[in-house]
Motif scaffolding. Structure first.
Motif, PDB file in Angstrom:
ATOM      1  N   ASN A   8       0.862  -1.176   0.000  1.00  0.00           N
ATOM      2  CA  ASN A   8       0.000   0.000   0.000  1.00  0.00           C
ATOM      3  C   ASN A   8       0.897   1.223   0.000  1.00  0.00           C
ATOM      4  OD1 ASN A   8      -3.005  -0.834   0.500  1.00  0.00           O
ATOM      5  ND2 ASN A   8      -1.720  -2.232   1.678  1.00  0.00           N
ATOM      6  N   LEU A   9       0.789   2.014  -1.059  1.00  0.00           N
ATOM      7  CA  LEU A   9       1.665   3.177  -1.207  1.00  0.00           C
ATOM      8  C   LEU A   9       0.845   4.449  -1.352  1.00  0.00           C
ATOM      9  CD1 LEU A   9       4.201   1.694  -3.785  1.00  0.00           C
ATOM     10  CD2 LEU A   9       4.552   2.019  -1.332  1.00  0.00           C
ATOM     11  N   PRO A  10       1.112   5.455  -0.514  1.00  0.00           N
ATOM     12  CA  PRO A  10       0.426   6.732  -0.679  1.00  0.00           C
ATOM     13  C   PRO A  10       1.018   7.504  -1.863  1.00  0.00           C
ATOM     14  CG  PRO A  10       2.009   6.886   1.115  1.00  0.00           C
ATOM     15  CD  PRO A  10       2.033   5.464   0.638  1.00  0.00           C
ATOM     16  N   VAL A  11       0.153   8.140  -2.632  1.00  0.00           N
ATOM     17  CA  VAL A  11       0.595   8.938  -3.784  1.00  0.00           C
ATOM     18  C   VAL A  11      -0.084  10.299  -3.746  1.00  0.00           C
ATOM     19  CG1 VAL A  11       1.047   6.875  -5.188  1.00  0.00           C
ATOM     20  CG2 VAL A  11      -1.166   8.012  -5.361  1.00  0.00           C
ATOM     21  N   LYS A  12       0.599  11.278  -4.276  1.00  0.00           N
ATOM     22  CA  LYS A  12       0.051  12.637  -4.286  1.00  0.00           C
ATOM     23  C   LYS A  12      -1.017  12.814  -5.358  1.00  0.00           C
ATOM     24  CE  LYS A  12       3.749  14.964  -1.962  1.00  0.00           C
ATOM     25  NZ  LYS A  12       3.138  14.850  -0.656  1.00  0.00           N
ATOM     26  N   PHE A  28      -3.274  -2.191 -14.355  1.00  0.00           N
ATOM     27  CA  PHE A  28      -4.185  -1.887 -13.252  1.00  0.00           C
ATOM     28  C   PHE A  28      -5.473  -2.688 -13.404  1.00  0.00           C
ATOM     29  CE2 PHE A  28      -1.230   1.543 -13.429  1.00  0.00           C
ATOM     30  CZ  PHE A  28      -0.978   1.821 -12.106  1.00  0.00           C
ATOM     31  N   ASP A  29      -6.003  -3.135 -12.286  1.00  0.00           N
ATOM     32  CA  ASP A  29      -7.243  -3.902 -12.271  1.00  0.00           C
ATOM     33  C   ASP A  29      -8.378  -2.966 -11.875  1.00  0.00           C
ATOM     34  OD1 ASP A  29      -9.398  -5.605 -11.790  1.00  0.00           O
ATOM     35  OD2 ASP A  29      -8.103  -7.205 -11.027  1.00  0.00           O
ATOM     36  N   PRO A  30      -9.239  -2.615 -12.829  1.00  0.00           N
ATOM     37  CA  PRO A  30     -10.315  -1.667 -12.519  1.00  0.00           C
ATOM     38  C   PRO A  30     -11.324  -2.191 -11.503  1.00  0.00           C
ATOM     39  CG  PRO A  30     -10.598  -2.586 -14.725  1.00  0.00           C
ATOM     40  CD  PRO A  30      -9.264  -3.069 -14.218  1.00  0.00           C
ATOM     41  N   ARG A  31     -11.395  -3.512 -11.323  1.00  0.00           N
ATOM     42  CA  ARG A  31     -12.344  -4.067 -10.350  1.00  0.00           C
ATOM     43  C   ARG A  31     -12.036  -3.618  -8.931  1.00  0.00           C
ATOM     44  NH1 ARG A  31     -11.649 -10.200 -10.899  1.00  0.00           N
ATOM     45  NH2 ARG A  31      -9.515  -9.429 -10.894  1.00  0.00           N
ATOM     46  N   PHE A  32     -10.767  -3.341  -8.664  1.00  0.00           N
ATOM     47  CA  PHE A  32     -10.351  -2.964  -7.310  1.00  0.00           C
ATOM     48  C   PHE A  32      -9.784  -1.549  -7.279  1.00  0.00           C
ATOM     49  CE2 PHE A  32      -9.643  -7.592  -7.805  1.00  0.00           C
ATOM     50  CZ  PHE A  32     -10.673  -8.022  -6.993  1.00  0.00           C
ATOM     51  N   SER A  33     -10.215  -0.729  -8.190  1.00  0.00           N
ATOM     52  CA  SER A  33      -9.716   0.644  -8.299  1.00  0.00           C
ATOM     53  C   SER A  33     -10.883   1.618  -8.269  1.00  0.00           C
ATOM     54  CB  SER A  33      -8.933   0.818  -9.610  1.00  0.00           C
ATOM     55  OG  SER A  33      -7.846  -0.074  -9.670  1.00  0.00           O
ATOM     56  N   GLY A  34     -10.591   2.833  -7.902  1.00  0.00           N
ATOM     57  CA  GLY A  34     -11.624   3.867  -7.863  1.00  0.00           C
ATOM     58  C   GLY A  34     -10.969   5.232  -7.816  1.00  0.00           C
ATOM     59  N   GLU A  35     -11.707   6.225  -7.323  1.00  0.00           N
ATOM     60  CA  GLU A  35     -11.174   7.587  -7.301  1.00  0.00           C
ATOM     61  C   GLU A  35     -10.088   7.777  -6.249  1.00  0.00           C
ATOM     62  OE1 GLU A  35     -14.180  10.207  -4.609  1.00  0.00           O
ATOM     63  OE2 GLU A  35     -14.957   9.588  -6.566  1.00  0.00           O
ATOM     64  N   ASN A  36     -10.037   6.902  -5.231  1.00  0.00           N
ATOM     65  CA  ASN A  36      -9.052   7.045  -4.160  1.00  0.00           C
ATOM     66  C   ASN A  36      -7.921   6.029  -4.215  1.00  0.00           C
ATOM     67  OD1 ASN A  36     -10.240   9.246  -2.738  1.00  0.00           O
ATOM     68  ND2 ASN A  36     -11.831   7.836  -2.065  1.00  0.00           N
ATOM     69  N   ALA A  37      -8.048   5.025  -5.067  1.00  0.00           N
ATOM     70  CA  ALA A  37      -7.035   3.975  -5.097  1.00  0.00           C
ATOM     71  C   ALA A  37      -7.025   3.265  -6.443  1.00  0.00           C
ATOM     72  CB  ALA A  37      -7.292   2.966  -3.988  1.00  0.00           C
ATOM     73  N   ILE A  42       2.017  -5.913 -10.380  1.00  0.00           N
ATOM     74  CA  ILE A  42       3.462  -5.870 -10.612  1.00  0.00           C
ATOM     75  C   ILE A  42       3.896  -7.210 -11.190  1.00  0.00           C
ATOM     76  CG2 ILE A  42       5.722  -5.592  -9.525  1.00  0.00           C
ATOM     77  CD1 ILE A  42       4.246  -3.831  -7.390  1.00  0.00           C
ATOM     78  N   VAL A  43       3.560  -8.277 -10.501  1.00  0.00           N
ATOM     79  CA  VAL A  43       3.739  -9.642 -10.990  1.00  0.00           C
ATOM     80  C   VAL A  43       2.381 -10.301 -10.817  1.00  0.00           C
ATOM     81  CG1 VAL A  43       4.949 -11.839 -10.708  1.00  0.00           C
ATOM     82  CG2 VAL A  43       6.179  -9.692 -10.309  1.00  0.00           C
ATOM     83  N   ASP A  44       1.669 -10.501 -11.920  1.00  0.00           N
ATOM     84  CA  ASP A  44       0.284 -10.975 -11.865  1.00  0.00           C
ATOM     85  C   ASP A  44       0.101 -12.153 -10.920  1.00  0.00           C
ATOM     86  OD1 ASP A  44      -0.852  -9.078 -13.526  1.00  0.00           O
ATOM     87  OD2 ASP A  44      -0.493 -10.243 -15.340  1.00  0.00           O
ATOM     88  N   GLY A  45      -0.838 -11.977 -10.020  1.00  0.00           N
ATOM     89  CA  GLY A  45      -1.218 -13.039  -9.114  1.00  0.00           C
ATOM     90  C   GLY A  45      -0.377 -13.181  -7.865  1.00  0.00           C
ATOM     91  N   THR A  46       0.781 -12.527  -7.809  1.00  0.00           N
ATOM     92  CA  THR A  46       1.618 -12.697  -6.624  1.00  0.00           C
ATOM     93  C   THR A  46       2.044 -11.388  -5.961  1.00  0.00           C
ATOM     94  OG1 THR A  46       3.606 -12.874  -8.004  1.00  0.00           O
ATOM     95  CG2 THR A  46       2.562 -14.934  -7.353  1.00  0.00           C
ATOM     96  N   ILE A  47       2.357 -10.378  -6.758  1.00  0.00           N
ATOM     97  CA  ILE A  47       2.809  -9.106  -6.184  1.00  0.00           C
ATOM     98  C   ILE A  47       2.001  -7.969  -6.816  1.00  0.00           C
ATOM     99  CG2 ILE A  47       4.729  -7.529  -5.759  1.00  0.00           C
ATOM    100  CD1 ILE A  47       6.629  -9.912  -6.198  1.00  0.00           C
ATOM    101  N   GLN A  48       1.313  -7.228  -5.965  1.00  0.00           N
ATOM    102  CA  GLN A  48       0.544  -6.083  -6.414  1.00  0.00           C
ATOM    103  C   GLN A  48       0.800  -4.906  -5.476  1.00  0.00           C
ATOM    104  OE1 GLN A  48      -1.450  -8.988  -5.557  1.00  0.00           O
ATOM    105  NE2 GLN A  48      -1.406  -9.831  -7.602  1.00  0.00           N
ATOM    106  N   ALA A  49       0.347  -3.743  -5.911  1.00  0.00           N
ATOM    107  CA  ALA A  49       0.399  -2.566  -5.046  1.00  0.00           C
ATOM    108  C   ALA A  49      -0.934  -1.843  -5.144  1.00  0.00           C
ATOM    109  CB  ALA A  49       1.537  -1.631  -5.443  1.00  0.00           C
ATOM    110  N   MET A  50      -1.364  -1.314  -4.030  1.00  0.00           N
ATOM    111  CA  MET A  50      -2.543  -0.466  -4.004  1.00  0.00           C
ATOM    112  C   MET A  50      -2.020   0.958  -3.870  1.00  0.00           C
ATOM    113  SD  MET A  50      -5.818  -0.325  -4.226  1.00  0.00           S
ATOM    114  CE  MET A  50      -6.617  -1.843  -3.743  1.00  0.00           C
ATOM    115  N   LEU A  51      -2.108   1.703  -4.962  1.00  0.00           N
ATOM    116  CA  LEU A  51      -1.720   3.109  -4.926  1.00  0.00           C
ATOM    117  C   LEU A  51      -2.912   3.871  -4.378  1.00  0.00           C
ATOM    118  CD1 LEU A  51      -0.095   3.444  -8.483  1.00  0.00           C
ATOM    119  CD2 LEU A  51       0.999   2.778  -6.320  1.00  0.00           C
TER     120      LEU A  51
END
Length: 134
Positions: A8-12, A28-37, A42-51
């Motif tokens: 989980n990384l904060p971004v400006k 990016f996976d739009p299913r888990f994305s929105g206006e705030n995140a 990064i590596v499909d299925g194993t390493i991701q980041a929530m910006l």
């Protein structure tokens, strides 16, 4: 169930951060994305980041959000399949607005270099010769 690592990384600016990491080839996976995140693969299925936008990130914690351009709490290290992949990702990061905090290090059996993303988070990319792996 496979274990995953989700940073989980904060971004400006979420849109600018998405553009930066898209330039590196991350998706990016739009299913888990929105206006705030935005959920970044990064590596499909194993390493991701929530910006996450800084205000949203702050709502999840009870401490101040660190300014990654002034201090670092973590360096995110990703393994690469070749020296060329290290160099290619570094070049893409720099072209997208990132910077390299140090020159590449070549130890023969291991090659690495890092970049700082547009929010100041440090990423280290490393290739290790197969014969040197654990």
């Amino acid at each position: 169930m496979n274990k995953q690592i989700i940073l989980n990384l904060p971004v400006k600016d979420l849109d600018k951060s998405k553009a930066f990491f898209s330039a590196l080839g991350f998706t990016f996976d739009p299913r888990f994305s929105g206006e705030n995140a935005a959920f970044m693969n990064i590596v499909d299925g194993t390493i991701q980041a929530m910006l996450t936008t800084e205000p949203f990130f702050k709502s999840l914690i009870d401490k101040p959000v660190a300014n990654a351009k002034q201090a670092n709490e973590v360096v995110i290290c990703l393994s690469c399949e070749s020296r060329d992949e290290v160099d290619s990702l570094i070049a893409k990061a720099v072209a997208a607005g990132g910077r390299t905090p140090h020159p590449p290090e070549d130890h023969g059996f291991m090659y690495d270099q890092g970049f700082e993303d547009i929010d100041g988070h440090l990423w280290n990319l490393v290739w290790t010769a197969p014969e040197a792996s654990c």
